[in-house]
Design an enzyme around this catalytic site. Structure first.
Site, PDB file in Angstrom:
ATOM      1  N   ASP A 106       0.835  -1.208   0.000  1.00 40.90           N
ATOM      2  CA  ASP A 106       0.000   0.000   0.000  1.00 40.90           C
ATOM      3  C   ASP A 106       0.870   1.260   0.000  1.00 40.90           C
ATOM      4  O   ASP A 106       1.972   1.254   0.551  1.00 40.90           O
ATOM      5  CB  ASP A 106      -0.910  -0.016   1.246  1.00 40.90           C
ATOM      6  CG  ASP A 106      -2.096   0.923   1.091  1.00 40.90           C
ATOM      7  OD1 ASP A 106      -2.288   1.485  -0.002  1.00 40.90           O
ATOM      8  OD2 ASP A 106      -2.825   1.093   2.084  1.00 40.90           O
ATOM      9  N   ARG A 130       0.735   5.593  -4.492  1.00 38.29           N
ATOM     10  CA  ARG A 130       0.441   6.937  -4.989  1.00 38.29           C
ATOM     11  C   ARG A 130       1.022   7.998  -4.065  1.00 38.29           C
ATOM     12  O   ARG A 130       1.579   8.998  -4.513  1.00 38.29           O
ATOM     13  CB  ARG A 130      -1.079   7.117  -5.140  1.00 38.29           C
ATOM     14  CG  ARG A 130      -1.650   6.182  -6.204  1.00 38.29           C
ATOM     15  CD  ARG A 130      -3.122   6.380  -6.400  1.00 38.29           C
ATOM     16  NE  ARG A 130      -3.886   6.053  -5.186  1.00 38.29           N
ATOM     17  CZ  ARG A 130      -5.213   6.014  -5.142  1.00 38.29           C
ATOM     18  NH1 ARG A 130      -5.923   6.287  -6.222  1.00 38.29           N
ATOM     19  NH2 ARG A 130      -5.836   5.693  -4.014  1.00 38.29           N
ATOM     20  N   ARG A 131       0.920   7.753  -2.760  1.00 34.84           N
ATOM     21  CA  ARG A 131       1.501   8.708  -1.812  1.00 34.84           C
ATOM     22  C   ARG A 131       3.015   8.758  -1.966  1.00 34.84           C
ATOM     23  O   ARG A 131       3.642   9.804  -1.867  1.00 34.84           O
ATOM     24  CB  ARG A 131       1.107   8.332  -0.370  1.00 34.84           C
ATOM     25  CG  ARG A 131      -0.299   8.779  -0.003  1.00 34.84           C
ATOM     26  CD  ARG A 131      -0.758   8.153   1.292  1.00 34.84           C
ATOM     27  NE  ARG A 131      -1.099   6.741   1.111  1.00 34.84           N
ATOM     28  CZ  ARG A 131      -1.294   5.887   2.106  1.00 34.84           C
ATOM     29  NH1 ARG A 131      -1.160   6.284   3.352  1.00 34.84           N
ATOM     30  NH2 ARG A 131      -1.633   4.636   1.849  1.00 34.84           N
ATOM     31  N   TRP A 132       3.601   7.595  -2.226  1.00 31.07           N
ATOM     32  CA  TRP A 132       5.052   7.576  -2.444  1.00 31.07           C
ATOM     33  C   TRP A 132       5.421   8.426  -3.665  1.00 31.07           C
ATOM     34  O   TRP A 132       6.352   9.235  -3.609  1.00 31.07           O
ATOM     35  CB  TRP A 132       5.526   6.128  -2.645  1.00 31.07           C
ATOM     36  CG  TRP A 132       6.992   6.042  -2.932  1.00 31.07           C
ATOM     37  CD1 TRP A 132       8.018   6.007  -2.025  1.00 31.07           C
ATOM     38  CD2 TRP A 132       7.605   6.024  -4.230  1.00 31.07           C
ATOM     39  NE1 TRP A 132       9.230   5.962  -2.672  1.00 31.07           N
ATOM     40  CE2 TRP A 132       9.001   5.963  -4.025  1.00 31.07           C
ATOM     41  CE3 TRP A 132       7.107   6.033  -5.537  1.00 31.07           C
ATOM     42  CZ2 TRP A 132       9.903   5.933  -5.084  1.00 31.07           C
ATOM     43  CZ3 TRP A 132       8.009   6.002  -6.594  1.00 31.07           C
ATOM     44  CH2 TRP A 132       9.391   5.954  -6.365  1.00 31.07           C
ATOM     45  N   ARG A 159     -11.712   2.666  -8.714  1.00 29.91           N
ATOM     46  CA  ARG A 159     -10.694   3.597  -9.231  1.00 29.91           C
ATOM     47  C   ARG A 159     -10.972   3.903 -10.695  1.00 29.91           C
ATOM     48  O   ARG A 159     -11.628   3.117 -11.380  1.00 29.91           O
ATOM     49  CB  ARG A 159      -9.310   2.994  -9.060  1.00 29.91           C
ATOM     50  CG  ARG A 159      -8.981   2.865  -7.597  1.00 29.91           C
ATOM     51  CD  ARG A 159      -7.514   2.864  -7.351  1.00 29.91           C
ATOM     52  NE  ARG A 159      -7.265   2.701  -5.922  1.00 29.91           N
ATOM     53  CZ  ARG A 159      -6.081   2.694  -5.370  1.00 29.91           C
ATOM     54  NH1 ARG A 159      -5.005   2.841  -6.121  1.00 29.91           N
ATOM     55  NH2 ARG A 159      -5.942   2.551  -4.072  1.00 29.91           N
ATOM     56  N   ARG A 211       1.573  -4.997   6.489  1.00 33.10           N
ATOM     57  CA  ARG A 211       0.892  -3.938   5.742  1.00 33.10           C
ATOM     58  C   ARG A 211       1.746  -2.675   5.778  1.00 33.10           C
ATOM     59  O   ARG A 211       2.145  -2.221   6.839  1.00 33.10           O
ATOM     60  CB  ARG A 211      -0.487  -3.638   6.311  1.00 33.10           C
ATOM     61  CG  ARG A 211      -1.166  -2.539   5.509  1.00 33.10           C
ATOM     62  CD  ARG A 211      -2.636  -2.410   5.745  1.00 33.10           C
ATOM     63  NE  ARG A 211      -3.180  -1.503   4.741  1.00 33.10           N
ATOM     64  CZ  ARG A 211      -4.455  -1.436   4.404  1.00 33.10           C
ATOM     65  NH1 ARG A 211      -5.320  -2.234   4.978  1.00 33.10           N
ATOM     66  NH2 ARG A 211      -4.864  -0.593   3.482  1.00 33.10           N
ATOM     67  N   ASN A 223     -10.861  -1.840  -5.560  1.00 31.54           N
ATOM     68  CA  ASN A 223      -9.979  -1.023  -6.421  1.00 31.54           C
ATOM     69  C   ASN A 223     -10.445  -1.118  -7.872  1.00 31.54           C
ATOM     70  O   ASN A 223     -10.505  -0.120  -8.586  1.00 31.54           O
ATOM     71  CB  ASN A 223      -8.518  -1.536  -6.397  1.00 31.54           C
ATOM     72  CG  ASN A 223      -7.796  -1.325  -5.077  1.00 31.54           C
ATOM     73  OD1 ASN A 223      -6.892  -2.071  -4.749  1.00 31.54           O
ATOM     74  ND2 ASN A 223      -8.176  -0.311  -4.322  1.00 31.54           N
ATOM     75  N   SER A 233      -8.726  -4.454   5.868  1.00 29.47           N
ATOM     76  CA  SER A 233      -9.385  -4.115   4.595  1.00 29.47           C
ATOM     77  C   SER A 233      -9.818  -5.322   3.758  1.00 29.47           C
ATOM     78  O   SER A 233      -9.606  -5.329   2.554  1.00 29.47           O
ATOM     79  CB  SER A 233      -8.478  -3.231   3.738  1.00 29.47           C
ATOM     80  OG  SER A 233      -8.085  -2.094   4.423  1.00 29.47           O
ATOM     81  N   ARG A 243      -5.412  -1.296   9.139  1.00 26.29           N
ATOM     82  CA  ARG A 243      -6.648  -2.049   8.860  1.00 26.29           C
ATOM     83  C   ARG A 243      -6.302  -3.297   8.067  1.00 26.29           C
ATOM     84  O   ARG A 243      -5.275  -3.359   7.406  1.00 26.29           O
ATOM     85  CB  ARG A 243      -7.589  -1.208   7.979  1.00 26.29           C
ATOM     86  CG  ARG A 243      -8.239  -0.058   8.662  1.00 26.29           C
ATOM     87  CD  ARG A 243      -8.927   0.834   7.654  1.00 26.29           C
ATOM     88  NE  ARG A 243      -7.956   1.652   6.949  1.00 26.29           N
ATOM     89  CZ  ARG A 243      -7.745   1.654   5.647  1.00 26.29           C
ATOM     90  NH1 ARG A 243      -8.444   0.892   4.858  1.00 26.29           N
ATOM     91  NH2 ARG A 243      -6.819   2.424   5.103  1.00 26.29           N
TER      92      ARG A 243
HETATM   93  C1  IPE Z   1      -1.294   0.445  -3.537  1.00 28.62           C
HETATM   94  O1  IPE Z   1      -1.068   1.808  -3.594  1.00 28.62           O
HETATM   95  C2  IPE Z   1      -1.632  -0.129  -4.883  1.00 28.62           C
HETATM   96  C3  IPE Z   1      -3.074  -0.456  -5.044  1.00 28.62           C
HETATM   97  C4  IPE Z   1      -3.952  -0.469  -4.080  1.00 28.62           C
HETATM   98  C5  IPE Z   1      -3.514  -0.797  -6.368  1.00 28.62           C
HETATM   99  P1  IPE Z   1      -2.251   2.837  -3.610  1.00 28.62           P
HETATM  100  O2  IPE Z   1      -2.660   3.067  -5.028  1.00 28.62           O
HETATM  101  O3  IPE Z   1      -3.348   2.406  -2.688  1.00 28.62           O
HETATM  102  O4  IPE Z   1      -1.560   4.155  -3.088  1.00 28.62           O
HETATM  103  P2  IPE Z   1      -2.058   5.107  -1.911  1.00 28.62           P
HETATM  104  O5  IPE Z   1      -2.399   4.222  -0.748  1.00 28.62           O
HETATM  105  O6  IPE Z   1      -3.233   5.846  -2.442  1.00 28.62           O
HETATM  106  O7  IPE Z   1      -0.886   5.984  -1.638  1.00 28.62           O
HETATM  107 MG    MG Z   2      -3.890   2.677  -0.696  1.00 25.80          MG
END
Ligand code: IPE
Ligand code: MG
Length: 251
Positions: free
Chosen positions: A28, A31-33, A81, A200, A77, A208, A206
């Site tokens: 997980d 995207r934040r990374w 998404r 995690r 997801n 999830s 969580r």
């Molecule tokens: C994990 O990274 C990859 C997937 C769930 C597909 P995220 O896409 O959830 O990235 P964050 O948690 O929004 O930073």
């Molecule tokens: Mg995430």
């Protein structure tokens, strides 16, 4: 240099400690990374994340872990998404994850999840990689994709009922005899040991809907780092904590 020393020290500290047979990882924070590293395009995070699994699998193999489940994308997801992001995740699943399994001779691939939620090309690439890797015995790798723990249990119950109907059994009879084993043997990937350790990343505390049925006895390690930044020392630390806890409990 320091990192190398620290890695070796951790490896030494792990000697004699119980090693989990099955580690499940919630990857997980891609995207934040990416945003934190200054990339506007979050796909870069997903690409790093997908490639990073290859490293993680090497570290696991080095540590003696023979079974790994990695959560690639949840059923949620896939549904929630935007389609370009899901499309890119599927592309990575084909060109990075399935391709890695084809090249690497260690892991036998299993897929957990609703393949009907995936594009045909992705489902096919995964099925072909699973087929190709069928006779490998060094390790089992499960990719959870289009996965939901609740759906998995529902699907297992459905299979039990379908089989019973096909055998002409009555509902009363099924209700009387239904066992945990009936559910376990109808999960997406039956026959694997339950995860001993779930990790995690990204600081989320969580589960999830991950491996709902299989994790009743699992240790859980939460790590604040985003998945692409997760290092071998973070795995080794999680293994050290796990090893001490298990040793303590067995006393
Ligand atoms: C994990 O990274 C990859 C997937 C769930 C597909 P995220 O896409 O959830 O990235 P964050 O948690 O929004 O930073
Ligand atoms: Mg995430």
């Amino acid at each position: 240099m320091l990192y190398g020393l620290y890695t070796r020290r951790l490896r030494r500290q792990l000697r004699g400690l119980p090693v989990p047979r099955h580690v499940a990882i919630v990857m997980d924070g891609n995207r934040r990374w990416a945003r934190g590293a200054g990339y506007e395009d979050v796909r870069i995070g997903h690409r790093f994340g997908a490639n990073h699994l290859e490293q993680f699998l090497l570290w696991c193999a080095d540590a003696g872990i023979t079974c790994v489940t990695a959560w690639v994308a949840s059923a949620d997801n896939m549904r929630k998404r935007d389609s370009a992001e899901v499309g890119y995740l599927m592309e990575l699943t084909e060109s990075v994850l399935a391709a890695h399994v084809r090249r690497d001779h260690r892991w036998r691939l299993h897929v957990a999840g609703r393949l009907d939620l995936l594009p045909d090309t992705t489902a096919r690439a995964l099925k072909e990689a699973a087929e190709l890797s069928r006779d490998r015995t060094a390790g089992d790798l499960t990719l959870a994709i289009g996965y939901s723990g609740r759906l998995e249990v529902l699907d297992a119950v459905r299979s039990v009922l379908d089989d019973a109907a096909a055998a002409g059994r009555s509902l009363d009879d099924v209700a009387d005899t239904l066992s945990e084993q009936d559910i376990s043997s109808n999960l997406y990937v039956p026959g694997l040991p339950d995860p001993d350790l779930v990790i995690r990343t990204s600081g989320e505390l969580r589960m999830s809907d991950f491996l709902l049925w299989q994790t009743t006895g699992s240790d859980i390690e939460f790590c604040d780092l985003y998945w692409p930044a997760f290092r071998e020392v973070d795995l080794l630390r999680a293994l050290r904590t796990y090893g001490h806890r298990r040793l303590e409990r067995s006393r």
